[in-house]
Enzyme design. Sequence first.
Site, PDB file in Angstrom:
ATOM      1  N   SER A 125      38.382  49.603   2.824  1.00  0.00           N
ATOM      2  CA  SER A 125      39.245  49.739   1.640  1.00  0.00           C
ATOM      3  C   SER A 125      38.466  49.748   0.337  1.00  0.00           C
ATOM      4  CB  SER A 125      40.217  48.558   1.626  1.00  0.00           C
ATOM      5  OG  SER A 125      40.843  48.455   0.373  1.00  0.00           O
ATOM      6  N   GLU A 127      39.429  48.232  -2.095  1.00  0.00           N
ATOM      7  CA  GLU A 127      39.499  46.854  -2.609  1.00  0.00           C
ATOM      8  C   GLU A 127      38.129  46.170  -2.525  1.00  0.00           C
ATOM      9  OE1 GLU A 127      42.549  45.738  -4.592  1.00  0.00           O
ATOM     10  OE2 GLU A 127      41.646  43.989  -3.655  1.00  0.00           O
ATOM     11  N   TYR A 149      41.717  39.260   0.696  1.00  0.00           N
ATOM     12  CA  TYR A 149      41.834  40.519   1.459  1.00  0.00           C
ATOM     13  C   TYR A 149      40.567  41.363   1.295  1.00  0.00           C
ATOM     14  CZ  TYR A 149      43.251  45.362   2.417  1.00  0.00           C
ATOM     15  OH  TYR A 149      43.302  46.659   2.885  1.00  0.00           O
TER      16      TYR A 149
HETATM   17  P1  NAP Z   1      50.557  48.499   6.888  1.00  0.00           P
HETATM   18  O1  NAP Z   1      51.643  49.499   6.645  1.00  0.00           O
HETATM   19  O2  NAP Z   1      50.674  47.145   6.301  1.00  0.00           O
HETATM   20  O3  NAP Z   1      50.382  48.375   8.483  1.00  0.00           O
HETATM   21  C1  NAP Z   1      49.627  47.347   9.050  1.00  0.00           C
HETATM   22  C2  NAP Z   1      49.780  47.395  10.563  1.00  0.00           C
HETATM   23  O4  NAP Z   1      48.993  46.337  11.136  1.00  0.00           O
HETATM   24  C3  NAP Z   1      51.216  47.181  11.078  1.00  0.00           C
HETATM   25  O5  NAP Z   1      51.446  48.055  12.157  1.00  0.00           O
HETATM   26  C4  NAP Z   1      51.168  45.733  11.573  1.00  0.00           C
HETATM   27  O6  NAP Z   1      52.104  45.452  12.590  1.00  0.00           O
HETATM   28  C5  NAP Z   1      49.770  45.676  12.135  1.00  0.00           C
HETATM   29  N1  NAP Z   1      49.270  44.321  12.336  1.00  0.00           N
HETATM   30  C6  NAP Z   1      49.143  43.334  11.429  1.00  0.00           C
HETATM   31  N2  NAP Z   1      48.624  42.243  11.970  1.00  0.00           N
HETATM   32  C7  NAP Z   1      48.392  42.523  13.271  1.00  0.00           C
HETATM   33  C8  NAP Z   1      47.864  41.785  14.376  1.00  0.00           C
HETATM   34  N3  NAP Z   1      47.463  40.521  14.252  1.00  0.00           N
HETATM   35  N4  NAP Z   1      47.760  42.411  15.580  1.00  0.00           N
HETATM   36  C9  NAP Z   1      48.175  43.678  15.721  1.00  0.00           C
HETATM   37  N5  NAP Z   1      48.707  44.419  14.730  1.00  0.00           N
HETATM   38  C10 NAP Z   1      48.808  43.841  13.523  1.00  0.00           C
HETATM   39  O7  NAP Z   1      49.145  49.094   6.393  1.00  0.00           O
HETATM   40  P2  NAP Z   1      48.725  50.611   6.074  1.00  0.00           P
HETATM   41  O8  NAP Z   1      49.005  50.913   4.648  1.00  0.00           O
HETATM   42  O9  NAP Z   1      49.250  51.506   7.138  1.00  0.00           O
HETATM   43  O10 NAP Z   1      47.136  50.493   6.182  1.00  0.00           O
HETATM   44  C11 NAP Z   1      46.469  50.686   7.437  1.00  0.00           C
HETATM   45  C12 NAP Z   1      45.092  50.058   7.365  1.00  0.00           C
HETATM   46  O11 NAP Z   1      44.346  50.664   6.315  1.00  0.00           O
HETATM   47  C13 NAP Z   1      45.079  48.563   7.054  1.00  0.00           C
HETATM   48  O12 NAP Z   1      43.987  48.002   7.729  1.00  0.00           O
HETATM   49  C14 NAP Z   1      44.840  48.504   5.553  1.00  0.00           C
HETATM   50  O13 NAP Z   1      44.270  47.267   5.195  1.00  0.00           O
HETATM   51  C15 NAP Z   1      43.902  49.671   5.392  1.00  0.00           C
HETATM   52  N6  NAP Z   1      43.905  50.337   4.097  1.00  0.00           N
HETATM   53  C16 NAP Z   1      45.077  50.801   3.568  1.00  0.00           C
HETATM   54  C17 NAP Z   1      45.062  51.490   2.366  1.00  0.00           C
HETATM   55  C18 NAP Z   1      46.327  52.022   1.768  1.00  0.00           C
HETATM   56  O14 NAP Z   1      46.310  52.378   0.579  1.00  0.00           O
HETATM   57  N7  NAP Z   1      47.411  52.151   2.520  1.00  0.00           N
HETATM   58  C19 NAP Z   1      43.838  51.716   1.708  1.00  0.00           C
HETATM   59  C20 NAP Z   1      42.660  51.252   2.295  1.00  0.00           C
HETATM   60  C21 NAP Z   1      42.697  50.578   3.504  1.00  0.00           C
HETATM   61  P3  NAP Z   1      53.611  44.922  12.271  1.00  0.00           P
HETATM   62  O15 NAP Z   1      54.430  46.175  12.048  1.00  0.00           O
HETATM   63  O16 NAP Z   1      53.940  44.174  13.506  1.00  0.00           O
HETATM   64  O17 NAP Z   1      53.534  44.066  11.046  1.00  0.00           O
HETATM   65  O1  G4F Z   2      50.272  48.605  -4.722  1.00  0.00           O
HETATM   66  P1  G4F Z   2      49.402  47.406  -4.755  1.00  0.00           P
HETATM   67  O2  G4F Z   2      49.970  46.149  -4.225  1.00  0.00           O
HETATM   68  O3  G4F Z   2      48.055  47.833  -4.017  1.00  0.00           O
HETATM   69  P2  G4F Z   2      46.562  47.235  -4.009  1.00  0.00           P
HETATM   70  O4  G4F Z   2      46.539  45.811  -4.380  1.00  0.00           O
HETATM   71  O5  G4F Z   2      45.723  48.163  -4.802  1.00  0.00           O
HETATM   72  O6  G4F Z   2      46.196  47.324  -2.461  1.00  0.00           O
HETATM   73  C1  G4F Z   2      46.497  48.487  -1.683  1.00  0.00           C
HETATM   74  O7  G4F Z   2      45.427  49.386  -1.774  1.00  0.00           O
HETATM   75  C2  G4F Z   2      44.186  48.911  -1.193  1.00  0.00           C
HETATM   76  C3  G4F Z   2      43.144  50.022  -1.408  1.00  0.00           C
HETATM   77  O8  G4F Z   2      42.499  49.798  -2.636  1.00  0.00           O
HETATM   78  C4  G4F Z   2      44.420  48.621   0.278  1.00  0.00           C
HETATM   79  F1  G4F Z   2      43.253  48.235   0.861  1.00  0.00           F
HETATM   80  C5  G4F Z   2      45.471  47.543   0.414  1.00  0.00           C
HETATM   81  O9  G4F Z   2      45.721  47.305   1.799  1.00  0.00           O
HETATM   82  C6  G4F Z   2      46.763  48.036  -0.238  1.00  0.00           C
HETATM   83  O10 G4F Z   2      47.247  49.122   0.504  1.00  0.00           O
HETATM   84  O11 G4F Z   2      48.936  47.112  -6.274  1.00  0.00           O
HETATM   85  C7  G4F Z   2      48.324  48.096  -7.077  1.00  0.00           C
HETATM   86  C8  G4F Z   2      48.211  47.584  -8.506  1.00  0.00           C
HETATM   87  C9  G4F Z   2      47.568  46.183  -8.628  1.00  0.00           C
HETATM   88  O12 G4F Z   2      46.605  46.207  -9.655  1.00  0.00           O
HETATM   89  C10 G4F Z   2      48.714  45.282  -9.034  1.00  0.00           C
HETATM   90  O13 G4F Z   2      48.341  44.167  -9.849  1.00  0.00           O
HETATM   91  O14 G4F Z   2      49.512  47.463  -9.049  1.00  0.00           O
HETATM   92  C11 G4F Z   2      49.584  46.274  -9.809  1.00  0.00           C
HETATM   93  N1  G4F Z   2      50.983  45.842  -9.889  1.00  0.00           N
HETATM   94  C12 G4F Z   2      51.677  45.710 -11.055  1.00  0.00           C
HETATM   95  N2  G4F Z   2      52.913  45.256 -10.786  1.00  0.00           N
HETATM   96  C13 G4F Z   2      51.778  45.501  -8.872  1.00  0.00           C
HETATM   97  C14 G4F Z   2      53.001  45.135  -9.433  1.00  0.00           C
HETATM   98  N3  G4F Z   2      51.566  45.493  -7.541  1.00  0.00           N
HETATM   99  C15 G4F Z   2      52.594  45.109  -6.742  1.00  0.00           C
HETATM  100  N4  G4F Z   2      52.410  45.111  -5.392  1.00  0.00           N
HETATM  101  N5  G4F Z   2      53.811  44.713  -7.250  1.00  0.00           N
HETATM  102  C16 G4F Z   2      54.064  44.711  -8.603  1.00  0.00           C
HETATM  103  O15 G4F Z   2      55.156  44.360  -9.052  1.00  0.00           O
END
Ligand code: NAP
Ligand code: G4F
Length: 324
Positions: A125, A127, A149
């Site tokens: 990520s 992050e 995280y």
């Molecule tokens: P998400 O919607 O939160 O999905 C997370 C998945 O992980 C869900 O299917 C959840 O299952 C499963 N899970 C959580 N804990 C588990 C455990 N202990 N054993 C087995 N399964 C488990 O996340 P996403 O947005 O699809 O992201 C996918 C991956 O990419 C994550 O690793 C996230 O950190 C990473 N990532 C995401 C972004 C982004 O912007 N979306 C960016 C960079 C990296 P349940 O449905 O049972 O909760």
């Molecule tokens: O949408 P966010 O919660 O995403 P964040 O923290 O960037 O994390 C996501 O992206 C990561 C990749 O860089 C992934 F690894 C991670 O798993 C996840 O998918 O927040 C984005 C921004 C933050 O700066 C937060 O402070 O939005 C700002 N924000 C402002 N108001 C808010 C809010 N975020 C959330 N969730 N809720 C608010 O009300």
Amino acid sequence: MSKKRALVTGITGQDGSYLAENLLSKGYEVLGMVRRTSTINFDRIRHFQNEVTIVQGDLLDQMSLLDILREYRPEEVYNLAAQSFVPTSWKQPVLTGEFTALGVTRVLEAIRMVDAGIRFYQASSSEMFGRVQETPQKETTPFYPRSPYGVAKVYGHWITVNYRESYELYACSGILFNHESPRRGLEFVTHKVTYGAARIKLGMAEELRLGNLEARRDWGYAGDYVEAMWLMLQQEEPDDYVIATGETHSVQALCEAAFGYLGLDWREYVECDPQYFRPAEVDLLVGDASKARDRLGWEPSVRFEELIQLMVDADLKALQMDKG
Ligand code: NAP
Ligand code: G4F
């Protein structure tokens, strides 16, 4: 010729559902790992649930991972499962470390023990860049995570690199910047804003409470990003890649885009609420994905405005159907 078989952990999540669809469209046999829950949460995969094999396992349970690999012998493993919501990582830092950091080692150990030829993708990520050390961020930018995280993801990244170097596993770390879609969890800011704006437009809510409006992110479309995951596992040599659009926008700009698309002025509805501010913030993310473009031929197809509009449209449609 027999079908290629891939295991997707986190198939019930946003990315897992898009990746599974993508792999099915390429002719793969897809195994989706799910953990046991008291209520089935297959909302994102229901429309293709019959085309995949659901297998039970948990990142906390080493034996379950070994058993799945021994029984099904996939050629590729995509580790997308994690505790992925940044604010929760301050409330549950130990659990986040167990899932998001040590969970990666458990999957890698299972691969090493069952079949070191399995190709492995780790969902790393942006992050990890946290308090950014250079802009834009690329593969060589030093990490400075700002949340439990982010720290856990740094561990997951380096253990992936370490197993590649120690055991010659084909293991890749995809450093993905934020990517969104109508399947994004409602707690993440893009979906919170598009859904909140759609509710206000339909007269179902009067305000939207948010945290830091100044934070900037590089937001792309999840459907584009899962293709990059697959591409990483099809190369001659394993490597790590940044996946991003190269554009950055503030949360305020996100509000302007979503409310503006609905003909509303965001300033009349958005309230700042201290409960949504974080103990430590990631102020700015913007990625340089030129390595992925040059070596994988990957490019994003959906840009910010279009992404927000497609999410607003999907929310409006779903809310209108709920209203009946
Ligand atoms: P998400 O919607 O939160 O999905 C997370 C998945 O992980 C869900 O299917 C959840 O299952 C499963 N899970 C959580 N804990 C588990 C455990 N202990 N054993 C087995 N399964 C488990 O996340 P996403 O947005 O699809 O992201 C996918 C991956 O990419 C994550 O690793 C996230 O950190 C990473 N990532 C995401 C972004 C982004 O912007 N979306 C960016 C960079 C990296 P349940 O449905 O049972 O909760
Ligand atoms: O949408 P966010 O919660 O995403 P964040 O923290 O960037 O994390 C996501 O992206 C990561 C990749 O860089 C992934 F690894 C991670 O798993 C996840 O998918 O927040 C984005 C921004 C933050 O700066 C937060 O402070 O939005 C700002 N924000 C402002 N108001 C808010 C809010 N975020 C959330 N969730 N809720 C608010 O009300």
